[in-house]
Design a protein around this motif. Structure first.
Motif, PDB file in Angstrom:
ATOM      1  N   ARG A 133      32.615  24.886  16.918  1.00 41.64           N
ATOM      2  CA  ARG A 133      32.502  23.966  18.561  1.00 41.64           C
ATOM      3  C   ARG A 133      32.209  22.889  17.934  1.00 41.64           C
ATOM      4  N   GLU A 134      32.813  22.155  16.606  1.00 41.22           N
ATOM      5  CA  GLU A 134      32.367  20.707  16.693  1.00 41.22           C
ATOM      6  C   GLU A 134      30.939  20.106  17.062  1.00 41.22           C
ATOM      7  N   LEU A 135      29.808  21.243  16.900  1.00 41.89           N
ATOM      8  CA  LEU A 135      28.701  20.646  17.218  1.00 41.89           C
ATOM      9  C   LEU A 135      28.089  19.734  15.538  1.00 41.89           C
ATOM     10  N   ALA A 136      27.172  18.666  15.889  1.00 46.31           N
ATOM     11  CA  ALA A 136      26.836  18.721  14.822  1.00 46.31           C
ATOM     12  C   ALA A 136      25.262  19.310  15.159  1.00 46.31           C
ATOM     13  N   VAL A 137      24.512  19.561  13.599  1.00 42.63           N
ATOM     14  CA  VAL A 137      23.825  20.632  13.204  1.00 42.63           C
ATOM     15  C   VAL A 137      22.177  19.477  13.548  1.00 42.63           C
ATOM     16  N   VAL A 138      21.251  19.404  14.387  1.00 43.59           N
ATOM     17  CA  VAL A 138      19.838  17.988  13.859  1.00 43.59           C
ATOM     18  C   VAL A 138      18.962  18.836  13.624  1.00 43.59           C
ATOM     19  N   ALA A 139      19.031  19.100  11.906  1.00 39.99           N
ATOM     20  CA  ALA A 139      17.629  19.109  12.847  1.00 39.99           C
ATOM     21  C   ALA A 139      15.995  18.506  12.468  1.00 39.99           C
ATOM     22  N   VAL A 140      15.408  19.590  13.452  1.00 38.84           N
ATOM     23  CA  VAL A 140      14.276  17.885  13.297  1.00 38.84           C
ATOM     24  C   VAL A 140      12.760  18.689  12.898  1.00 38.84           C
ATOM     25  N   ASP A 141      12.574  18.282  11.720  1.00 37.43           N
ATOM     26  CA  ASP A 141      11.766  18.746  10.597  1.00 37.43           C
ATOM     27  C   ASP A 141      10.950  17.076  10.019  1.00 37.43           C
ATOM     28  N   ASN A 142       9.866  17.466   9.058  1.00 35.87           N
ATOM     29  CA  ASN A 142       9.417  16.090   9.483  1.00 35.87           C
ATOM     30  C   ASN A 142       8.919  16.191   8.030  1.00 35.87           C
ATOM     31  N   GLY A 143       9.799  16.737   6.829  1.00 37.36           N
ATOM     32  CA  GLY A 143      10.521  16.593   5.752  1.00 37.36           C
ATOM     33  C   GLY A 143      10.619  15.639   4.606  1.00 37.36           C
ATOM     34  N   GLY A 145      12.754  12.903   3.235  1.00 39.47           N
ATOM     35  CA  GLY A 145      15.053  12.449   3.997  1.00 39.47           C
ATOM     36  C   GLY A 145      15.094  12.539   4.892  1.00 39.47           C
ATOM     37  N   ALA A 146      14.308  12.596   6.030  1.00 41.53           N
ATOM     38  CA  ALA A 146      14.224  13.107   7.227  1.00 41.53           C
ATOM     39  C   ALA A 146      14.031  11.256   7.868  1.00 41.53           C
ATOM     40  N   VAL A 147      14.908  11.046   9.516  1.00 40.10           N
ATOM     41  CA  VAL A 147      15.482   9.931   9.940  1.00 40.10           C
ATOM     42  C   VAL A 147      14.302  10.306  10.819  1.00 40.10           C
ATOM     43  N   PRO A 148      13.942   8.780  11.001  1.00 43.10           N
ATOM     44  CA  PRO A 148      12.860   8.892  11.931  1.00 43.10           C
ATOM     45  C   PRO A 148      13.555   8.910  13.843  1.00 43.10           C
ATOM     46  N   ILE A 149      13.479  10.058  14.506  1.00 44.80           N
ATOM     47  CA  ILE A 149      13.847  10.042  15.639  1.00 44.80           C
ATOM     48  C   ILE A 149      13.843   9.157  16.757  1.00 44.80           C
ATOM     49  N   GLU A 150      12.899   8.339  16.493  1.00 49.39           N
ATOM     50  CA  GLU A 150      12.396   6.863  17.572  1.00 49.39           C
ATOM     51  C   GLU A 150      13.966   6.166  17.285  1.00 49.39           C
ATOM     52  N   ILE A 183       9.403  13.319  13.449  1.00 54.87           N
ATOM     53  CA  ILE A 183       9.298  12.695  15.267  1.00 54.87           C
ATOM     54  C   ILE A 183       7.647  11.766  15.068  1.00 54.87           C
ATOM     55  N   ALA A 184       7.045  10.869  14.563  1.00 52.89           N
ATOM     56  CA  ALA A 184       5.809   9.686  14.577  1.00 52.89           C
ATOM     57  C   ALA A 184       4.725  10.217  15.151  1.00 52.89           C
ATOM     58  N   GLN A 185       3.930  10.685  13.800  1.00 48.33           N
ATOM     59  CA  GLN A 185       2.718  10.833  14.288  1.00 48.33           C
ATOM     60  C   GLN A 185       1.713  10.048  13.463  1.00 48.33           C
ATOM     61  N   PHE A 186       0.251   9.359  14.203  1.00 48.95           N
ATOM     62  CA  PHE A 186      -0.319   9.074  13.371  1.00 48.95           C
ATOM     63  C   PHE A 186      -1.325   9.476  13.382  1.00 48.95           C
ATOM     64  N   GLY A 187      -1.636  10.592  13.652  1.00 44.67           N
ATOM     65  CA  GLY A 187      -3.116  11.460  13.150  1.00 44.67           C
ATOM     66  C   GLY A 187      -2.638  12.274  12.255  1.00 44.67           C
ATOM     67  N   GLY A 199      10.826  19.527  23.403  1.00 49.36           N
ATOM     68  CA  GLY A 199      10.444  18.592  25.258  1.00 49.36           C
ATOM     69  C   GLY A 199      10.758  16.955  24.497  1.00 49.36           C
ATOM     70  N   ILE A 200      10.277  16.534  23.507  1.00 49.57           N
ATOM     71  CA  ILE A 200      10.349  14.620  22.462  1.00 49.57           C
ATOM     72  C   ILE A 200      11.934  15.549  22.006  1.00 49.57           C
ATOM     73  N   ALA A 201      12.730  15.751  21.265  1.00 48.82           N
ATOM     74  CA  ALA A 201      13.435  15.955  20.839  1.00 48.82           C
ATOM     75  C   ALA A 201      14.694  16.304  22.178  1.00 48.82           C
ATOM     76  N   MET A 202      14.507  17.002  22.791  1.00 51.49           N
ATOM     77  CA  MET A 202      15.743  17.153  24.242  1.00 51.49           C
ATOM     78  C   MET A 202      15.754  15.557  25.074  1.00 51.49           C
ATOM     79  N   HIS A 203      13.932  15.201  24.821  1.00 49.22           N
ATOM     80  CA  HIS A 203      14.035  14.170  25.934  1.00 49.22           C
ATOM     81  C   HIS A 203      15.038  12.755  25.068  1.00 49.22           C
ATOM     82  N   SER A 204      14.359  12.650  24.407  1.00 48.11           N
ATOM     83  CA  SER A 204      15.167  11.630  23.403  1.00 48.11           C
ATOM     84  C   SER A 204      16.574  11.488  23.159  1.00 48.11           C
TER      85      SER A 204
END
Length: 213
Positions: A133-143, A145-150, A183-187, A199-204
């Motif tokens: 279906r020509e959908l890009a697969v976007v993995a959400v992971d803090n490993g 090489g990840a690009v900040p979703i922000e 996803i940026a984390q500060f704690g 939820g964060i990724a969908m809202h982005s």
């Protein structure tokens, strides 16, 4: 269709929804005679009061967003219900469960009746679906090489892929993804709950692509 039996008084003692229809009944096939007669206590927005389940799903289908959500379920993840409920709120095209078919639906709060669901036995099945279906697969992971979703620009047509609580994404999922965002984390904690991350990724995605009105 029958009235949801699982909806009762709120914590303030007030009933959810609306009572029986007053006045002449609407001459519209979208309305459910049982709900008109007995009241509509479902957790739906006002525009869908008294509508049949089928009519609501048809109206949602005409407006669904072109992003999909997938979550791995190899360890019987308990967050899937939350992911489904959030996907319904943001009007995702489909929710994909990868791995075990069975999942705890309690957290979905009945929204799985309105949200399209699809099962894949493994990651390869999901990747094949996305490629077809020509959908890009976007993995959400803090490993690494990840690009900040922000700061990332999410593809409009995509699958947002999440790992299960604890181990996160499998190696197959990371390798098969088109891109990985974090996803940026500060704690002090290493990761956040998978349902919260979804939820964060969908809202982005919504902030970048949805028509806000």
């Amino acid at each position: 269709m029958t009235v949801d039996p699982a909806v009762g008084p709120t914590e303030w003692g007030e009933s959810v929804g609306v009572g029986p229809w007053t006045g002449p009944w609407p001459d519209d096939p979208r309305y459910d005679p049982e709900l008109l007669a007995g009241g509509d206590r479902r957790n739906v927005v006002d525009r869908y009061r008294y509508w049949t389940l089928e009519a609501i799903v048809a109206d949602l289908d005409a407006r669904r967003h072109p992003f999909h959500v997938a979550i791995e379920n190899f360890g019987h993840d308990l967050n899937i219900g939350t992911v489904v409920r959030t996907a319904n709120a943001f009007l995702a095209a489909e929710v994909h469960v990868v791995g075990r078919r069975r999942w705890n639906r309690r957290g979905a709060m009945v929204t799985d009746r309105y949200q399209h669901l699809r099962h894949h036995a493994d990651v390869d099945g999901l990747l094949a679906f996305a490629a077809e279906r020509e959908l890009a697969v976007v993995a959400v992971d803090n490993g690494p090489g990840a690009v900040p979703i922000e700061t990332a620009r999410l593809p409009e047509r995509c699958v947002l892929l999440f790992g299960q609580e604890g181990p996160g994404l499998t190696d197959e999922a990371r390798t098969g993804a088109t891109t990985t965002v974090s996803i940026a984390q500060f704690g002090s904690t290493r990761s956040i709950n998978a349902g919260v991350a979804a939820g964060i990724a969908m809202h982005s995605w919504v902030r970048q692509h949805a028509a806000i009105s």
